[in-house]
Design an enzyme around this catalytic site. Structure first.
Site, PDB file in Angstrom:
ATOM      1  CE  LYS A   1      -1.615  -4.537   3.391  1.00  0.00           C
ATOM      2  NZ  LYS A   1      -1.852  -5.719   2.855  1.00  0.00           N
TER       3      LYS A   1
ATOM      4  CE1 TYR B   1      -4.020  -2.970   5.536  1.00  0.00           C
ATOM      5  CE2 TYR B   1      -3.464  -0.709   5.200  1.00  0.00           C
ATOM      6  CZ  TYR B   1      -3.559  -1.987   4.653  1.00  0.00           C
ATOM      7  OH  TYR B   1      -3.825  -2.131   3.305  1.00  0.00           O
TER       8      TYR B   1
ATOM      9  CB  SER C   1      -0.913  -0.008   1.464  1.00  0.00           C
ATOM     10  OG  SER C   1      -1.524   1.278   1.265  1.00  0.00           O
TER      11      SER C   1
HETATM   12  P1  NAD Z   1     -10.909  -7.289   1.100  1.00  0.00           P
HETATM   13  O1  NAD Z   1     -11.162  -7.345   2.507  1.00  0.00           O
HETATM   14  O2  NAD Z   1     -12.084  -7.116   0.307  1.00  0.00           O
HETATM   15  O3  NAD Z   1     -10.128  -8.619   0.660  1.00  0.00           O
HETATM   16  C1  NAD Z   1      -9.355  -9.240   1.364  1.00  0.00           C
HETATM   17  C2  NAD Z   1      -9.912 -10.747   1.400  1.00  0.00           C
HETATM   18  O4  NAD Z   1      -8.847 -11.303   2.395  1.00  0.00           O
HETATM   19  C3  NAD Z   1     -11.006 -11.030   2.218  1.00  0.00           C
HETATM   20  O5  NAD Z   1     -11.746 -11.896   1.223  1.00  0.00           O
HETATM   21  C4  NAD Z   1     -10.820 -11.682   3.366  1.00  0.00           C
HETATM   22  O6  NAD Z   1     -11.870 -12.583   3.883  1.00  0.00           O
HETATM   23  C5  NAD Z   1      -9.644 -12.389   3.136  1.00  0.00           C
HETATM   24  N1  NAD Z   1      -8.756 -12.799   4.405  1.00  0.00           N
HETATM   25  C6  NAD Z   1      -8.328 -12.005   5.442  1.00  0.00           C
HETATM   26  N2  NAD Z   1      -7.648 -12.192   6.336  1.00  0.00           N
HETATM   27  C7  NAD Z   1      -7.452 -13.657   5.982  1.00  0.00           C
HETATM   28  C8  NAD Z   1      -6.844 -14.960   6.470  1.00  0.00           C
HETATM   29  N3  NAD Z   1      -6.452 -14.857   7.536  1.00  0.00           N
HETATM   30  N4  NAD Z   1      -6.796 -15.995   5.841  1.00  0.00           N
HETATM   31  C9  NAD Z   1      -7.681 -16.013   4.631  1.00  0.00           C
HETATM   32  N5  NAD Z   1      -8.304 -14.890   3.915  1.00  0.00           N
HETATM   33  C10 NAD Z   1      -8.294 -14.081   4.579  1.00  0.00           C
HETATM   34  O7  NAD Z   1      -9.807  -6.180   0.825  1.00  0.00           O
HETATM   35  P2  NAD Z   1      -9.180  -5.477  -0.641  1.00  0.00           P
HETATM   36  O8  NAD Z   1      -9.639  -4.115  -0.537  1.00  0.00           O
HETATM   37  O9  NAD Z   1      -9.714  -6.483  -1.649  1.00  0.00           O
HETATM   38  O10 NAD Z   1      -7.716  -5.626  -0.272  1.00  0.00           O
HETATM   39  C11 NAD Z   1      -6.998  -6.780  -0.865  1.00  0.00           C
HETATM   40  C12 NAD Z   1      -5.541  -6.401  -0.251  1.00  0.00           C
HETATM   41  O11 NAD Z   1      -5.056  -5.228  -0.717  1.00  0.00           O
HETATM   42  C13 NAD Z   1      -5.345  -6.353   1.498  1.00  0.00           C
HETATM   43  O12 NAD Z   1      -4.025  -7.079   1.724  1.00  0.00           O
HETATM   44  C14 NAD Z   1      -5.378  -5.040   1.727  1.00  0.00           C
HETATM   45  O13 NAD Z   1      -4.700  -4.597   2.737  1.00  0.00           O
HETATM   46  C15 NAD Z   1      -4.714  -4.406   0.446  1.00  0.00           C
HETATM   47  N6  NAD Z   1      -4.738  -3.157  -0.085  1.00  0.00           N
HETATM   48  C16 NAD Z   1      -6.087  -2.774  -0.214  1.00  0.00           C
HETATM   49  C17 NAD Z   1      -6.320  -1.306  -0.476  1.00  0.00           C
HETATM   50  C18 NAD Z   1      -7.660  -0.856  -0.566  1.00  0.00           C
HETATM   51  O14 NAD Z   1      -7.842   0.417  -0.501  1.00  0.00           O
HETATM   52  N7  NAD Z   1      -8.785  -1.554  -0.712  1.00  0.00           N
HETATM   53  C19 NAD Z   1      -5.326  -0.533  -0.483  1.00  0.00           C
HETATM   54  C20 NAD Z   1      -3.936  -0.867  -0.455  1.00  0.00           C
HETATM   55  C21 NAD Z   1      -3.655  -2.208   0.049  1.00  0.00           C
HETATM   56  C1  WQD Z   2      -9.755   9.150   1.312  1.00  0.00           C
HETATM   57  C2  WQD Z   2      -9.944  10.698   1.558  1.00  0.00           C
HETATM   58  C3  WQD Z   2     -10.010  11.155   3.835  1.00  0.00           C
HETATM   59  C4  WQD Z   2     -14.000   8.914   4.382  1.00  0.00           C
HETATM   60  C5  WQD Z   2      -6.851   4.236   3.323  1.00  0.00           C
HETATM   61  C6  WQD Z   2      -5.881   3.454   4.076  1.00  0.00           C
HETATM   62  C7  WQD Z   2      -4.912   2.937   2.955  1.00  0.00           C
HETATM   63  C8  WQD Z   2      -5.312   2.250   1.908  1.00  0.00           C
HETATM   64  C9  WQD Z   2      -6.244   2.888   1.311  1.00  0.00           C
HETATM   65  C10 WQD Z   2      -6.060   0.247   2.388  1.00  0.00           C
HETATM   66  C11 WQD Z   2      -8.928  11.177   2.565  1.00  0.00           C
HETATM   67  C12 WQD Z   2     -11.615  11.499   3.089  1.00  0.00           C
HETATM   68  C13 WQD Z   2     -13.019   9.665   3.849  1.00  0.00           C
HETATM   69  C14 WQD Z   2     -15.019   9.652   4.593  1.00  0.00           C
HETATM   70  C15 WQD Z   2     -13.539  11.808   4.053  1.00  0.00           C
HETATM   71  N1  WQD Z   2      -5.652   1.039   2.592  1.00  0.00           N
HETATM   72  N2  WQD Z   2     -12.768  10.784   3.690  1.00  0.00           N
HETATM   73  N3  WQD Z   2     -14.896  11.200   4.586  1.00  0.00           N
HETATM   74  O1  WQD Z   2      -7.175   7.422   4.033  1.00  0.00           O
HETATM   75  O2  WQD Z   2      -6.350   7.667   1.742  1.00  0.00           O
HETATM   76  O3  WQD Z   2      -6.342   5.425   2.594  1.00  0.00           O
HETATM   77  O4  WQD Z   2      -7.419   3.486   2.233  1.00  0.00           O
HETATM   78  O5  WQD Z   2      -6.107  -1.079   2.467  1.00  0.00           O
HETATM   79  O6  WQD Z   2      -3.654   2.381   3.857  1.00  0.00           O
HETATM   80  O7  WQD Z   2      -5.431   4.429   5.024  1.00  0.00           O
HETATM   81  O8  WQD Z   2      -8.554   6.479   1.967  1.00  0.00           O
HETATM   82  O9  WQD Z   2     -10.821   6.528   1.223  1.00  0.00           O
HETATM   83  O10 WQD Z   2     -10.330   6.507   3.821  1.00  0.00           O
HETATM   84  O11 WQD Z   2     -10.013   8.503   2.447  1.00  0.00           O
HETATM   85  O12 WQD Z   2     -13.629  13.057   3.840  1.00  0.00           O
HETATM   86  O13 WQD Z   2     -15.842   9.435   5.063  1.00  0.00           O
HETATM   87  O14 WQD Z   2     -11.467  10.948   1.777  1.00  0.00           O
HETATM   88  O15 WQD Z   2     -10.119  12.209   4.785  1.00  0.00           O
HETATM   89  O16 WQD Z   2      -8.655  12.615   2.401  1.00  0.00           O
HETATM   90  P1  WQD Z   2      -6.990   6.901   2.601  1.00  0.00           P
HETATM   91  P2  WQD Z   2     -10.055   6.849   2.453  1.00  0.00           P
END
Ligand code: NAD
Ligand code: WQD
Length: 338
Positions: free
Chosen positions: A153, A149, A124
């Site tokens: 990462k 969190y 991330s």
């Molecule tokens: P998500 O929660 O939709 O998907 C994660 C999946 O992992 C889920 O299906 C959950 O059931 C499964 N899971 C969690 N713990 C587990 C375990 N111990 N064993 C087996 N399965 C498990 O989230 P996402 O948004 O699809 O994110 C996927 C990955 O990308 C995550 O690692 C998240 O941290 C990373 N990520 C997400 C974002 C975001 O904004 N969505 C941003 C940066 C990184």
């Molecule tokens: C985006 C913008 C908030 C909600 C987070 C995690 C990061 C990654 C992605 C994943 C910011 C604003 C938000 C609301 C708002 N994670 N906001 N009202 O914080 O950039 O990143 O998700 O796995 O690690 O930190 O994303 O969507 O929460 O916020 O005003 O109700 O929206 O302040 O500027 P963020 P976000």
């Protein structure tokens, strides 16, 4: 030979399954469904017209993993499984360190035992912390994460790099996502958070569909053009295609490589709200609220390395992201629950 997708039932995982199947890969999904629903896998099958095995397994369960590896014999793992709710990670750091870090170590042990040494990992932009200037580049010093969190990462990235130093047979691709939003354009799969969404886009879609009264915008006095936070929102389909390119490269490339996956453009909260209002055709009620602790003012990627080495570039703009998020939410007001 197949690609094993840990966390493949989740938001980004399910979209990546679609793009891998469309690209001709065989896949298998492994998930414990703690934050997802097996229905997403059925929908992926409907979208692609292809089937694949789905294993209910926790990445901390070594015996369970060994069975899955013996059956699937994957040539690579795309590792999405993890917990991702920032506020929950502040409340329950041990849960996050156990699930994300201990879980990844167990998964890596199972891979090593099975002789599968190729992994693409979901990292991330949060690893850039709160003291780097934008745009964020892969060679900047990572650290200063603002919550457990983000720290999971950071540590997992280090574990993966250490593994490559210890054994030159490992192929590791670390992908640092910016802010994934949007949904598959069919409207059949999308983001389905449990409870009150933490992230901006799912909150917006739930206001638009009438499940929440109004959006709170966390601060309008940031050092940004309109005072609201600026982020690099990326369409989940572009992100998913980035994983196809990444796994293709990782299979051929030993050692650890890191790539930002973002568009390279910053969009403010107010700009996203306006774009969404256009997509859904109605005004979105909002109030300006206090800043959210731990938020930085601006985050966007320098995505040139992925462009050069993965031949990948995000192609879908903010309007498309909003249209697709809205189609998903409108067609599935309760996510995957009937
Ligand atoms: P998500 O929660 O939709 O998907 C994660 C999946 O992992 C889920 O299906 C959950 O059931 C499964 N899971 C969690 N713990 C587990 C375990 N111990 N064993 C087996 N399965 C498990 O989230 P996402 O948004 O699809 O994110 C996927 C990955 O990308 C995550 O690692 C998240 O941290 C990373 N990520 C997400 C974002 C975001 O904004 N969505 C941003 C940066 C990184
Ligand atoms: C985006 C913008 C908030 C909600 C987070 C995690 C990061 C990654 C992605 C994943 C910011 C604003 C938000 C609301 C708002 N994670 N906001 N009202 O914080 O950039 O990143 O998700 O796995 O690690 O930190 O994303 O969507 O929460 O916020 O005003 O109700 O929206 O302040 O500027 P963020 P976000």
């Amino acid at each position: 030979m197949a690609i094993l997708i840990s966390g493949g039932a989740g938001f980004i995982g399910s979209h990546t399954c679609v793009e891998l199947l469309n690209a001709g890969f065989d896949i298998a999904v492994l998930d414990n469904f703690c934050n997802s629903n097996a229905e997403s896998c059925k929908r992926v099958e409907k979208i692609t017209g292809k089937t694949f095995p789905v294993y209910t397994c926790d990445i901390r369960d070594k015996a369970g993993l060994d069975k899955v590896f013996a059956e699937v014999k994957p040539e690579a793992v795309i590792h999405f499984a993890g917990l991702k709710a920032v506020p929950e990670s502040v409340q329950k750091p041990l849960l996050y360190y156990d699930n994300n870090i201990a879980g990844t170590v167990t998964l890596l042990q199972a891979m090593d035992d099975a002789g599968c040494k190729c992994i693409v990992f979901s990292s991330s932009a949060t690893v850039y912390g709160d003291s780097n200037p934008v745009p964020f580049k892969e060679d900047m010093t990572e650290g200063n994460t603002t919550n457990p969190y983000g720290t999971t990462k950071l540590y997992i990235e280090r574990i993966l790099k250490d593994l490559c130093v210890s054994d030159p047979d490992w192929h590791v691709c670390i992908l640092r996502y910016f802010n994934p939003i949007g949904a598959h354009e069919s409207g059949m799969i999308g983001e389905a958070p449990n409870g009150i969404p933490n992230n901006l886009m799912p909150y917006i879609t739930q206001v638009a569909v009438g499940k929440r009264e109004k959006l709170s915008i966390y601060g309008d006095n940031y050092n940004t053009p309109d005072g609201t936070g600026v982020r690099d929102y990326i369409h989940v389909t572009d992100l998913a295609i980035g994983h196809v390119r990444a796994v293709e490269r990782a299979l051929k490339t030993a050692g650890a490589e890191i790539f930002n996956l973002g568009t390279g453009h910053g969009v403010s909260v107010l700009e996203l709200v306006k774009a969404f209002e256009k997509a859904c055709g109605k005004p979105l009620p909002y109030v300006i609220a206090e800043r959210r602790p731990g938020d930085i003012d601006t985050s966007y990627a320098d995505a040139s390395r992925a462009n050069e080495l993965l031949n990948w570039k995000a192609e879908r703009g903010v309007d498309k992201m909003c249209e697709d998020s809205w189609r998903w939410q409108k067609n599935n007001p309760n996510g995957y629950d009937e």
